[in-house]
Design a protein around this motif. Structure first.
Motif, PDB file in Angstrom:
ATOM      1  N   SER A 131      18.781 141.776  45.238  1.00 57.29           N
ATOM      2  CA  SER A 131      17.611 141.426  46.039  1.00 57.29           C
ATOM      3  C   SER A 131      16.447 141.104  45.107  1.00 57.29           C
ATOM      4  O   SER A 131      16.198 141.844  44.147  1.00 57.29           O
ATOM      5  CB  SER A 131      17.239 142.587  46.973  1.00 57.29           C
ATOM      6  N   ILE A 132      15.759 139.982  45.399  1.00 58.19           N
ATOM      7  CA  ILE A 132      14.583 139.558  44.625  1.00 58.19           C
ATOM      8  C   ILE A 132      13.443 139.330  45.614  1.00 58.19           C
ATOM      9  O   ILE A 132      13.589 138.567  46.572  1.00 58.19           O
ATOM     10  CB  ILE A 132      14.857 138.260  43.837  1.00 58.19           C
ATOM     11  N   SER A 133      12.307 140.003  45.372  1.00 59.68           N
ATOM     12  CA  SER A 133      11.177 139.871  46.295  1.00 59.68           C
ATOM     13  C   SER A 133       9.855 140.002  45.528  1.00 59.68           C
ATOM     14  O   SER A 133       9.811 140.682  44.486  1.00 59.68           O
ATOM     15  CB  SER A 133      11.267 140.948  47.380  1.00 59.68           C
ATOM     16  N   PRO A 134       8.811 139.333  46.022  1.00 60.92           N
ATOM     17  CA  PRO A 134       8.824 138.382  47.136  1.00 60.92           C
ATOM     18  C   PRO A 134       9.435 137.057  46.702  1.00 60.92           C
ATOM     19  O   PRO A 134       9.160 136.564  45.607  1.00 60.92           O
ATOM     20  CB  PRO A 134       7.342 138.203  47.469  1.00 60.92           C
ATOM     21  N   ALA A 135      10.267 136.516  47.534  1.00 59.85           N
ATOM     22  CA  ALA A 135      10.952 135.268  47.220  1.00 59.85           C
ATOM     23  C   ALA A 135      11.354 134.600  48.523  1.00 59.85           C
ATOM     24  O   ALA A 135      11.346 135.218  49.595  1.00 59.85           O
ATOM     25  CB  ALA A 135      12.171 135.515  46.343  1.00 59.85           C
ATOM     26  N   ALA A 136      11.714 133.342  48.408  1.00 59.22           N
ATOM     27  CA  ALA A 136      12.219 132.571  49.543  1.00 59.22           C
ATOM     28  C   ALA A 136      13.468 131.833  49.088  1.00 59.22           C
ATOM     29  O   ALA A 136      13.659 131.601  47.886  1.00 59.22           O
ATOM     30  CB  ALA A 136      11.172 131.598  50.065  1.00 59.22           C
ATOM     31  N   ALA A 137      14.322 131.514  50.040  1.00 61.13           N
ATOM     32  CA  ALA A 137      15.609 130.898  49.718  1.00 61.13           C
ATOM     33  C   ALA A 137      15.621 129.439  50.142  1.00 61.13           C
ATOM     34  O   ALA A 137      15.061 129.054  51.179  1.00 61.13           O
ATOM     35  CB  ALA A 137      16.744 131.647  50.409  1.00 61.13           C
ATOM     36  N   LEU A 138      16.239 128.626  49.316  1.00 62.12           N
ATOM     37  CA  LEU A 138      16.482 127.226  49.642  1.00 62.12           C
ATOM     38  C   LEU A 138      17.769 127.121  50.463  1.00 62.12           C
ATOM     39  O   LEU A 138      18.542 128.083  50.544  1.00 62.12           O
ATOM     40  CB  LEU A 138      16.583 126.413  48.355  1.00 62.12           C
ATOM     41  N   PRO A 139      18.026 125.964  51.084  1.00 65.66           N
ATOM     42  CA  PRO A 139      19.253 125.840  51.880  1.00 65.66           C
ATOM     43  C   PRO A 139      20.529 126.112  51.095  1.00 65.66           C
ATOM     44  O   PRO A 139      21.519 126.574  51.680  1.00 65.66           O
ATOM     45  CB  PRO A 139      19.197 124.380  52.360  1.00 65.66           C
ATOM     46  N   ASP A 149       3.043 135.829  41.252  1.00 65.86           N
ATOM     47  CA  ASP A 149       3.394 137.103  41.870  1.00 65.86           C
ATOM     48  C   ASP A 149       4.074 138.036  40.876  1.00 65.86           C
ATOM     49  O   ASP A 149       4.629 137.609  39.855  1.00 65.86           O
ATOM     50  CB  ASP A 149       4.337 136.878  43.065  1.00 65.86           C
ATOM     51  N   THR A 150       4.040 139.339  41.219  1.00 68.27           N
ATOM     52  CA  THR A 150       4.842 140.342  40.517  1.00 68.27           C
ATOM     53  C   THR A 150       6.166 140.470  41.266  1.00 68.27           C
ATOM     54  O   THR A 150       6.192 140.860  42.434  1.00 68.27           O
ATOM     55  CB  THR A 150       4.122 141.689  40.472  1.00 68.27           C
ATOM     56  N   VAL A 151       7.255 140.146  40.592  1.00 66.66           N
ATOM     57  CA  VAL A 151       8.562 140.031  41.247  1.00 66.66           C
ATOM     58  C   VAL A 151       9.397 141.274  40.937  1.00 66.66           C
ATOM     59  O   VAL A 151       9.474 141.714  39.774  1.00 66.66           O
ATOM     60  CB  VAL A 151       9.290 138.761  40.784  1.00 66.66           C
ATOM     61  N   MET A 152      10.023 141.819  41.984  1.00 70.61           N
ATOM     62  CA  MET A 152      10.869 143.001  41.837  1.00 70.61           C
ATOM     63  C   MET A 152      12.334 142.603  42.030  1.00 70.61           C
ATOM     64  O   MET A 152      12.687 141.941  43.008  1.00 70.61           O
ATOM     65  CB  MET A 152      10.485 144.072  42.855  1.00 70.61           C
ATOM     66  N   PHE A 153      13.179 143.010  41.098  1.00 69.39           N
ATOM     67  CA  PHE A 153      14.615 142.772  41.141  1.00 69.39           C
ATOM     68  C   PHE A 153      15.306 144.112  41.421  1.00 69.39           C
ATOM     69  O   PHE A 153      15.051 145.100  40.722  1.00 69.39           O
ATOM     70  CB  PHE A 153      15.122 142.216  39.816  1.00 69.39           C
ATOM     71  N   SER A 154      16.192 144.135  42.411  1.00 69.77           N
ATOM     72  CA  SER A 154      16.931 145.367  42.736  1.00 69.77           C
ATOM     73  C   SER A 154      18.398 145.036  42.965  1.00 69.77           C
ATOM     74  O   SER A 154      18.734 143.933  43.416  1.00 69.77           O
ATOM     75  CB  SER A 154      16.345 146.049  43.978  1.00 69.77           C
ATOM     76  N   CYS A 155      19.265 146.019  42.643  1.00 76.04           N
ATOM     77  CA  CYS A 155      20.718 145.856  42.800  1.00 76.04           C
ATOM     78  C   CYS A 155      21.296 147.181  43.274  1.00 76.04           C
ATOM     79  O   CYS A 155      20.961 148.250  42.739  1.00 76.04           O
ATOM     80  CB  CYS A 155      21.350 145.440  41.480  1.00 76.04           C
ATOM     81  N   THR A 156      22.159 147.109  44.284  1.00 77.29           N
ATOM     82  CA  THR A 156      22.803 148.303  44.825  1.00 77.29           C
ATOM     83  C   THR A 156      24.306 148.062  44.927  1.00 77.29           C
ATOM     84  O   THR A 156      24.765 146.909  45.043  1.00 77.29           O
ATOM     85  CB  THR A 156      22.244 148.655  46.215  1.00 77.29           C
ATOM     86  N   GLY A 157      25.080 149.142  44.901  1.00 74.40           N
ATOM     87  CA  GLY A 157      26.539 149.077  45.032  1.00 74.40           C
ATOM     88  C   GLY A 157      27.103 150.460  45.317  1.00 74.40           C
ATOM     89  O   GLY A 157      26.501 151.475  44.963  1.00 74.40           O
ATOM     90  N   SER A 158      28.255 150.486  45.977  1.00 76.08           N
ATOM     91  CA  SER A 158      28.920 151.760  46.305  1.00 76.08           C
ATOM     92  C   SER A 158      30.190 151.893  45.476  1.00 76.08           C
ATOM     93  O   SER A 158      30.927 150.918  45.285  1.00 76.08           O
ATOM     94  CB  SER A 158      29.245 151.829  47.804  1.00 76.08           C
ATOM     95  N   SER A 159      30.435 153.135  44.990  1.00 75.80           N
ATOM     96  CA  SER A 159      31.601 153.369  44.147  1.00 75.80           C
ATOM     97  C   SER A 159      31.851 154.869  44.062  1.00 75.80           C
ATOM     98  O   SER A 159      30.945 155.692  44.217  1.00 75.80           O
ATOM     99  CB  SER A 159      31.374 152.791  42.747  1.00 75.80           C
ATOM    100  N   HIS A 160      33.136 155.216  43.824  1.00 69.22           N
ATOM    101  CA  HIS A 160      33.500 156.605  43.553  1.00 69.22           C
ATOM    102  C   HIS A 160      34.370 156.647  42.297  1.00 69.22           C
ATOM    103  O   HIS A 160      35.420 156.011  42.270  1.00 69.22           O
ATOM    104  CB  HIS A 160      34.280 157.232  44.722  1.00 69.22           C
ATOM    105  N   PRO A 161      33.887 157.290  41.290  1.00 72.08           N
ATOM    106  CA  PRO A 161      32.572 157.936  41.151  1.00 72.08           C
ATOM    107  C   PRO A 161      31.457 156.899  41.003  1.00 72.08           C
ATOM    108  O   PRO A 161      31.701 155.708  41.088  1.00 72.08           O
ATOM    109  CB  PRO A 161      32.748 158.755  39.885  1.00 72.08           C
ATOM    110  N   GLU A 162      30.188 157.355  40.741  1.00 69.65           N
ATOM    111  CA  GLU A 162      29.052 156.453  40.651  1.00 69.65           C
ATOM    112  C   GLU A 162      29.295 155.408  39.571  1.00 69.65           C
ATOM    113  O   GLU A 162      29.811 155.710  38.487  1.00 69.65           O
ATOM    114  CB  GLU A 162      27.764 157.224  40.324  1.00 69.65           C
ATOM    115  N   PRO A 163      28.889 154.165  39.854  1.00 71.16           N
ATOM    116  CA  PRO A 163      29.179 153.093  38.900  1.00 71.16           C
ATOM    117  C   PRO A 163      28.120 153.008  37.803  1.00 71.16           C
ATOM    118  O   PRO A 163      27.083 153.673  37.845  1.00 71.16           O
ATOM    119  CB  PRO A 163      29.150 151.845  39.783  1.00 71.16           C
ATOM    120  N   THR A 164      28.392 152.149  36.871  1.00 75.00           N
ATOM    121  CA  THR A 164      27.410 151.752  35.852  1.00 75.00           C
ATOM    122  C   THR A 164      26.871 150.373  36.236  1.00 75.00           C
ATOM    123  O   THR A 164      27.650 149.426  36.401  1.00 75.00           O
ATOM    124  CB  THR A 164      28.060 151.713  34.467  1.00 75.00           C
TER     125      THR A 164
END
Length: 558
Positions: A131-139, A149-164
Motif C-alpha cells: 500500500s502506498i498513500s497518499p496516491a492514486a491509480a492509473l487505469p 507530499d510525504t508518502v508512506m509505504f506499507s506491506c503486510t502478509g500472513s505466515s506461520h511462523p512470522e515471515p521476514t
C-alpha cells in the motif's frame, strides 16, 4: 512402490524430508520433518524390520497418549492417516494442529523399539499486499504520487511462523536493490521530498523462515508534479503562407499538461466555426487561416493537469490586432545628399512584416538593400536610407507597408529633392538687410527728433567751449540778464545769445551744419515778438531753445 493417491511431487518432497539431518528437534528427537499446511507428509519409522509384528504411531510419547494409528487396524480409521511400507505414517492435508512430536514403536519377538520424529507445519506466506498513500491509480494499475507530499509505504502478509519482510527498489533497466528488511507480518516506512529519481518498481517480499517459501507484491510508482507558473500565450505568423499560429506554453510539470484553445465571445453551440483544439504537451500550437480573422478577436488557452483540481483552471488569452503605422509624411533631401525615411508599427499582434515600395515607378516591387538604398529594421521601426539623392530617380511617393494575418496597412511618405542652397550668400544677405534696417531706423529718429542727437553730442563733448557757455556761473547769468534787458529795446538780444552759443564759426557735433553770422542775422529778423518777449524762462533756455526749435527742421532736413 507407488503409494495410491500420492503424486510424484509429494513423493519427491517426502524423500527430501527423509534426508534432513537428525538432532534438530527437541530432546530425544531423532528426526525433524517440515511440512506445509494443506500438503501431504510422510513420517518414517526407521530401522523397523519387515518382520515386525506390530507398528504403532503416537502423537506424543507412548504411555501418555493413546495410539494415533496402528498396523493391526484395531483403531478407528482416519481418512488422512495411512501406513507406507507397513511402517511409515502418511498424513494428508496437513493442518497447523498436526504439528508436534511423533513416536514410532514397533514390536518384534517381544522386543520394543521406538523412533521419535518432530513434525513442523509451515503456512504461508500469503495475502502479501503493498500500500502506498497518499496516491492514486492509473487505469493500468500504476500508482502516482505528488512530489510535494510525504508518502508512506506499507506491506503486510500472513505466515506461520512470522515471515521476514524485505523491500526492494528497481529502476527501469537496472537490477533490484534491497533497502530494508524486518521480521514480522508488516513493515512501514516513509519518503519525503520525492523527485523523479524515485520513480520505479517497489517490491515487498515476504519469506517464510521455516519453509523458505516467499511471495512478492510489486507496485510501479510515478512521481508527478504540476507546473508552478500559469500558461503563457502568444501569436505569430506562420513561416509558410499568411497563417496565424497561436502558441500556448505551460512548462514545468510532469506528466505534460492538457492545453485547449478556445475562441472567446462565441456561442459554441450556435457557431459554425470555432477553435476548440486540445493537445498534450508543454506547448500546443494551433494554426488558423487569415480569412476568418478580424481585428480585436480574443482567443483563450485553458490548461489542465492531473494534479490540478482547482475550481478555476489556469488560463491565458491573446488578442490579435491589425497593424497601426506612424510615419513622417514629408521628407526633403538635397541633390547628392542622404535621407532616411522612417516607418514605425505602433500596434500589431502578431508582429507585422514591414516593406518599402514605390507607388509610381514600381508599385509591386519591394525595395531591397543594395546600391544607393539601405533598408534596416530595429524592433518595430524600419528605416529606408537613400544615398546620393537624385531629383529624377528619387523624388516622389514611397509606401511603407505593414502586414500580418489580421490585416494590411499602408502609409505614404513624400520625398522632395532640392538643389543645395549657398549658405554663405544667404548669411551675407541677412547681414546686409539688418544693417540697412538699422540705418533706416537711425534716419527716422534723426528726422523726427534731432534734439536727441544734439543732447547726446553736448554730453559727449563736455570739454568743449559750448559746455562752458551753457553751464554759466551766476554772475555771468546776472550780467547777461542786465544786458538782455538793455538790448530787448533794440531787438538784438537774440543775436547776441546765439552768437555766444555758436561762438563764432564753431560747428555743433551731431548736426553737421555750420552757422555763419549772416545766417544768424537773417534768422533773427524772422523771430516772432512772442519769442523775444518771453522773460519767464531761465537765461540759458531763453537763449538757445527758441532758436533750436525753429532751426531743427532745417538742420534735420539738410
Amino acid at each position: 512402490m507407488r503409494v495410491p493417491g500420492w503424486s510424484p511431487a509429494a513423493l519427491l518432497l517426502a524423500a527430501c524430508l527423509w534426508r534432513l539431518p537428525p538432532g534438530r528437534g527437541a530432546a530425544g528427537t531423532e528426526e525433524v520433518i517440515i511440512g506445509e499446511a494443506g500438503e501431504s507428509v510422510v513420517l518414517l519409522c526407521r530401522n523397523v524390520s519387515e518382520r515386525a509384528d506390530e507398528v504403532d504411531w503416537f502423537h506424543g510419547d507412548p504411555g501418555t497418549v493413546p495410539p494415533l494409528f496402528s498396523s493391526n487396524a484395531k483403531l478407528p480409521q482416519d481418512a488422512r492417516l495411512s501406513l507406507v511400507d507397513n511402517s511409515s505414517l502418511h498424513i494428508l492435508a496437513l493442518r497447523p494442529q498436526d504439528e508436534g512430536n511423533y513416536t514410532c514403536k514397533d514390536v518384534l519377538n517381544e522386543i520394543v523399539r521406538e523412533h521419535r520424529v518432530q513434525l513442523l507445519v509451515a503456512s504461508g506466506p500469503s495475502n502479501v499486499s503493498v500500500s502506498i498513500s497518499p496516491a492514486a491509480a492509473l487505469p493500468n494499475g500504476t500508482v502516482y504520487v505528488d512530489k510535494r507530499d510525504t508518502v508512506m509505504f506499507s506491506c503486510t502478509g500472513s505466515s506461520h511462523p512470522e515471515p521476514t519482510m524485505a523491500w526492494t527498489f528497481q529502476l527501469p533497466s537496472a537490477a533490484p536493490e534491497t533497502f530494508t528488511e524486518v521480521n514480522g507480518s508488516s513493515t512501514v516506512y516513509t519518503l519525503q521530498n520525492l523527485s523523479s529519481r524515485f520513480q520505479g518498481n517497489y517490491s515487498c517480499t515476504a519469506r517464510n523462515p521455516l519453509s523458505g517459501r516467499s511471495r512478492t507484491s510489486t507496485k510501479e510508482l510515478l512521481v508527478y508534479y504540476p507546473p508552478l507558473s500559469v500558461p503563457r500565450c502568444w501569436a505569430q505568423t506562420a513561416q509558410v503562407g499568411l497563417m496565424l499560429q497561436l502558441f500556448c506554453n505551460w512548462p514545468g510539470g510532469y506528466p505534460h499538461p492538457v492545453l485547449q484553445w478556445t475562441e472567446e465571445g462565441r456561442d459554441l453551440e450556435n457557431s459554425s466555426w470555432v477553435v476548440n483544439a486540445t493537445g498534450t504537451g508543454d506547448t500546443h500550437v494551433e494554426t488558423l487561416s487569415s480569412s476568418r480573422l478580424f481585428h480585436g478577436k480574443v482567443f483563450k488557452c485553458v490548461g489542465s493537469h492531473i494534479l490540478k483540481q482547482e475550481e478555476e483552471e489556469p488560463t491565458c488569452t491573446v488578442q490579435i490586432k491589425a497593424p497601426l503605422l506612424a510615419t513622417e509624411p514629408l521628407k526633403t533631401c538635397f541633390v547628392g545628399g542622404t535621407v532616411s525615411l522612417t516607418c514605425q508599427v505602433m500596434e500589431s499582434n502578431p508582429s507585422a512584416r514591414i516593406s518599402w515600395l514605390r507607388n509610381v515607378s514600381q508599385p509591386e516591387v519591394e525595395i531591397q538593400s543594395g546600391g544607393r538604398y539601405l533598408v534596416t529594421q530595429e524592433g518595430s521601426v524600419s528605416n529606408l536610407t537613400i544615398q546620393n539623392c537624385s531629383h529624377n530617380a528619387d523624388e516622389g511617393y514611397y509606401v511603407c507597408k505593414a502586414e500580418n494575418p489580421v490585416g494590411l496597412k499602408e502609409a505614404y511618405v513624400s520625398l522632395t529633392v532640392k538643389k543645395p542652397v549657398n549658405i554663405v550668400g544667404v548669411v551675407g544677405t541677412v547681414v546686409v538687410l539688418l544693417l540697412l534696417g538699422l540705418l533706416v531706423i537711425a534716419g527716422i529718429i534723426l528726422y523726427y527728433n534731432p534734439l536727441l542727437c544734439l543732447q547726446g553730442s553736448i554730453f559727449r563733448n563736455q570739454d568743449s567751449n559750448d559746455v562752458f557757455v551753457l553751464v554759466d556761473s551766476d554772475g555771468e547769468e546776472e550780467e547777461e540778464e542786465e544786458e538782455g534787458q538793455k538790448e530787448e529795446a533794440t531787438g538784438k538780444s537774440n543775436v547776441h545769445r546765439v552768437t555766444a552759443l555758436v561762438n563764432g564759426n564753431s560747428t555743433q557735433a551731431g548736426y553737421g551744419h555750420h552757422f555763419t553770422e549772416s545766417d544768424i542775422s537773417e534768422r533773427h529778423s524772422e523771430l516772432s515778438t512772442e519769442e523775444v518777449e518771453s522773460e519767464e524762462r531761465p537765461a540759458t533756455q531763453r537763449q538757445i531753445l527758441p532758436f533750436l526749435d525753429e532751426m531743427g527742421g532745417t538742420v534735420g532736413g539738410s
